[in-house]
Design an enzyme around this catalytic site. Sequence first.
Site, PDB file in Angstrom:
ATOM      1  N   LYS A  36       0.730   6.642  -5.303  1.00 22.40           N
ATOM      2  CA  LYS A  36       2.449   6.644  -5.468  1.00 22.40           C
ATOM      3  C   LYS A  36       2.663   5.649  -6.576  1.00 22.40           C
ATOM      4  O   LYS A  36       3.802   5.748  -7.185  1.00 22.40           O
ATOM      5  CB  LYS A  36       2.893   5.749  -3.895  1.00 22.40           C
ATOM      6  CG  LYS A  36       2.552   6.555  -2.909  1.00 22.40           C
ATOM      7  CD  LYS A  36       2.854   5.812  -1.780  1.00 22.40           C
ATOM      8  CE  LYS A  36       1.813   6.326  -0.327  1.00 22.40           C
ATOM      9  NZ  LYS A  36       2.168   5.524   0.692  1.00 22.40           N
ATOM     10  N   LYS A  93      -4.809  -4.637  -6.832  1.00 22.98           N
ATOM     11  CA  LYS A  93      -3.610  -4.747  -6.615  1.00 22.98           C
ATOM     12  C   LYS A  93      -2.826  -6.128  -7.279  1.00 22.98           C
ATOM     13  O   LYS A  93      -1.663  -6.282  -7.558  1.00 22.98           O
ATOM     14  CB  LYS A  93      -3.043  -4.749  -5.042  1.00 22.98           C
ATOM     15  CG  LYS A  93      -3.343  -3.201  -4.676  1.00 22.98           C
ATOM     16  CD  LYS A  93      -2.642  -2.905  -3.555  1.00 22.98           C
ATOM     17  CE  LYS A  93      -2.522  -1.543  -3.011  1.00 22.98           C
ATOM     18  NZ  LYS A  93      -2.006  -1.327  -1.646  1.00 22.98           N
ATOM     19  N   LYS A 123      -7.455   7.085  -9.088  1.00 30.90           N
ATOM     20  CA  LYS A 123      -7.139   7.951  -7.825  1.00 30.90           C
ATOM     21  C   LYS A 123      -5.597   8.481  -7.988  1.00 30.90           C
ATOM     22  O   LYS A 123      -4.741   7.508  -8.477  1.00 30.90           O
ATOM     23  CB  LYS A 123      -7.478   7.256  -6.491  1.00 30.90           C
ATOM     24  CG  LYS A 123      -6.502   6.121  -6.194  1.00 30.90           C
ATOM     25  CD  LYS A 123      -6.792   5.430  -4.774  1.00 30.90           C
ATOM     26  CE  LYS A 123      -5.764   4.405  -4.563  1.00 30.90           C
ATOM     27  NZ  LYS A 123      -5.528   3.716  -3.479  1.00 30.90           N
TER      28      LYS A 123
HETATM   29  P1  TYM Z   1      -2.337   4.203   2.472  1.00 30.68           P
HETATM   30  O1  TYM Z   1      -0.844   4.146   2.647  1.00 30.68           O
HETATM   31  O2  TYM Z   1      -2.486   3.575   1.027  1.00 30.68           O
HETATM   32  O3  TYM Z   1      -2.928   5.681   2.123  1.00 30.68           O
HETATM   33  C1  TYM Z   1      -3.014   6.419   3.490  1.00 30.68           C
HETATM   34  C2  TYM Z   1      -4.148   7.189   3.609  1.00 30.68           C
HETATM   35  O4  TYM Z   1      -4.138   8.106   2.436  1.00 30.68           O
HETATM   36  C3  TYM Z   1      -5.309   7.971   1.856  1.00 30.68           C
HETATM   37  N1  TYM Z   1      -4.978   8.076   0.562  1.00 30.68           N
HETATM   38  C4  TYM Z   1      -6.137   9.167  -0.372  1.00 30.68           C
HETATM   39  N2  TYM Z   1      -7.050   9.929   0.116  1.00 30.68           N
HETATM   40  C5  TYM Z   1      -7.598  10.645  -0.720  1.00 30.68           C
HETATM   41  N3  TYM Z   1      -7.323  10.598  -2.225  1.00 30.68           N
HETATM   42  C6  TYM Z   1      -6.371   9.667  -2.636  1.00 30.68           C
HETATM   43  N4  TYM Z   1      -5.897   9.601  -3.905  1.00 30.68           N
HETATM   44  C7  TYM Z   1      -5.539   8.997  -1.504  1.00 30.68           C
HETATM   45  N5  TYM Z   1      -4.771   7.981  -1.729  1.00 30.68           N
HETATM   46  C8  TYM Z   1      -4.441   7.539  -0.438  1.00 30.68           C
HETATM   47  C9  TYM Z   1      -5.856   6.506   2.192  1.00 30.68           C
HETATM   48  O5  TYM Z   1      -7.221   6.492   2.165  1.00 30.68           O
HETATM   49  C10 TYM Z   1      -5.450   6.442   3.568  1.00 30.68           C
HETATM   50  O6  TYM Z   1      -6.250   7.119   4.572  1.00 30.68           O
HETATM   51  N6  TYM Z   1      -4.721   0.006   4.369  1.00 30.68           N
HETATM   52  C11 TYM Z   1      -4.428   1.572   4.512  1.00 30.68           C
HETATM   53  C12 TYM Z   1      -3.297   1.691   5.530  1.00 30.68           C
HETATM   54  C13 TYM Z   1      -3.804   1.205   7.050  1.00 30.68           C
HETATM   55  C14 TYM Z   1      -4.901   1.694   7.990  1.00 30.68           C
HETATM   56  C15 TYM Z   1      -4.868   0.855   9.151  1.00 30.68           C
HETATM   57  C16 TYM Z   1      -5.686   2.769   7.752  1.00 30.68           C
HETATM   58  C17 TYM Z   1      -3.280   0.078   7.630  1.00 30.68           C
HETATM   59  N7  TYM Z   1      -3.979  -0.352   8.772  1.00 30.68           N
HETATM   60  C18 TYM Z   1      -5.773   0.921   9.967  1.00 30.68           C
HETATM   61  C19 TYM Z   1      -6.566   3.003   8.767  1.00 30.68           C
HETATM   62  C20 TYM Z   1      -6.615   2.257   9.800  1.00 30.68           C
HETATM   63  C21 TYM Z   1      -3.306   2.011   3.243  1.00 30.68           C
HETATM   64  O7  TYM Z   1      -2.927   1.383   2.471  1.00 30.68           O
HETATM   65  O8  TYM Z   1      -3.444   3.359   3.093  1.00 30.68           O
END
Ligand code: TYM
Length: 334
Positions: A201, A114, A198
């Site tokens: 967004k 990032k 992957k």
């Molecule tokens: P975020 O907002 O990027 O994504 C949300 C969830 O979607 C999953 N994900 C995917 N899974 C499979 N293939 C993909 N291409 C894909 N893109 C996104 C992510 O793995 C996630 O589960 N840091 C985290 C948010 C967070 C969090 C937490 C998660 C903050 N605190 C505590 C668990 C526990 C994030 O940025 O997810």
Amino acid sequence: MSKKKLVFSGVQPTGNLHLGNYLGALRNFVSLQKDMDCIYCVVDLHAITTFQNPDELRKNVFETVASFIATGLDPDNSIIFNQSSVSGHAELAWILNCVSRIGWLNRMTQFKDKAGSDKEKASVGLYIYPNLMAADILLYKATHVPVGADQKQHLELSRDIAQKFNNDFKCKDFFPLPEPLIPKNVSRVMSLRDGTKKMSKSEESDYSRINLRDTADDITKKVKKAKSDSEQIPDNIKSLEKKPEALNLINIYSEISKNTLDNVLIEMSGKEYSYLKTKLAELLVSEITPVGKEIEKLLKDRSHLEQILKKGREKANIIAEENLKNIREKVGLI
Ligand code: TYM
């Protein structure tokens, strides 16, 4: 909150959620709420680690809550709220900043991706973001965390932080070591344009992803345009090892059709990818467009969404404050 197992997960409110979020996380969130106590959080404090337009951020928080509900989360059953409304997340994050080690954060690959080539210009928040994620989970003493594979390293860090806290403050088992729950075949749904990246967004081309709010027409066009392979579909997965785009389509099809990879290959081998794409588009349209329509409907009633967040925040805050009281005591804060 009666049962011992507790699920926590978070999703960033950074705009349209996509098929990766849906298959990697949201669908799991929904199935877990049947058997476990679950807390699902719209992590707005994580979103601001990169600059967000304030009006867009507010809008995206509501859109993310609407997506939670539209995919099947039940606000009477699961706790749904936004992170910044429970101040314990920020407080515990500070305490954990003092437990976590710089060497541990330096290993986080997502920060490297990032921040890009100019790390000096990345926000400090982006760098310590995994500590906030550990705080989200440990604030509730969550035992299970459903996420996609991209969050695995952050989850391992959360476990390390929990363990160090328990050791440093001589309180064995105070924080449980949270277990990641990562789906098997769709732990990393890949871009429809480049099977080595992957689905995300932030990728520029909208053709790289299926958004939850896409119309049937959008979905069909995107699947048709997805990169695949000029050869026929093989009868074994090994032959797809060097063909990430084709493998990605097969994995998505297997998941959406709720069929094993072996059965999908029996059904598809010897056929052209255009055949697979037609079937896949049909299934995606029937699973995703009702979700999109429900999101649109929910977004028309902002006060209903505000109520969901308010109720969730109140419930989350009770658990957070109770745990924080003990955490402050362990650390020696008065
Ligand atoms: P975020 O907002 O990027 O994504 C949300 C969830 O979607 C999953 N994900 C995917 N899974 C499979 N293939 C993909 N291409 C894909 N893109 C996104 C992510 O793995 C996630 O589960 N840091 C985290 C948010 C967070 C969090 C937490 C998660 C903050 N605190 C505590 C668990 C526990 C994030 O940025 O997810």
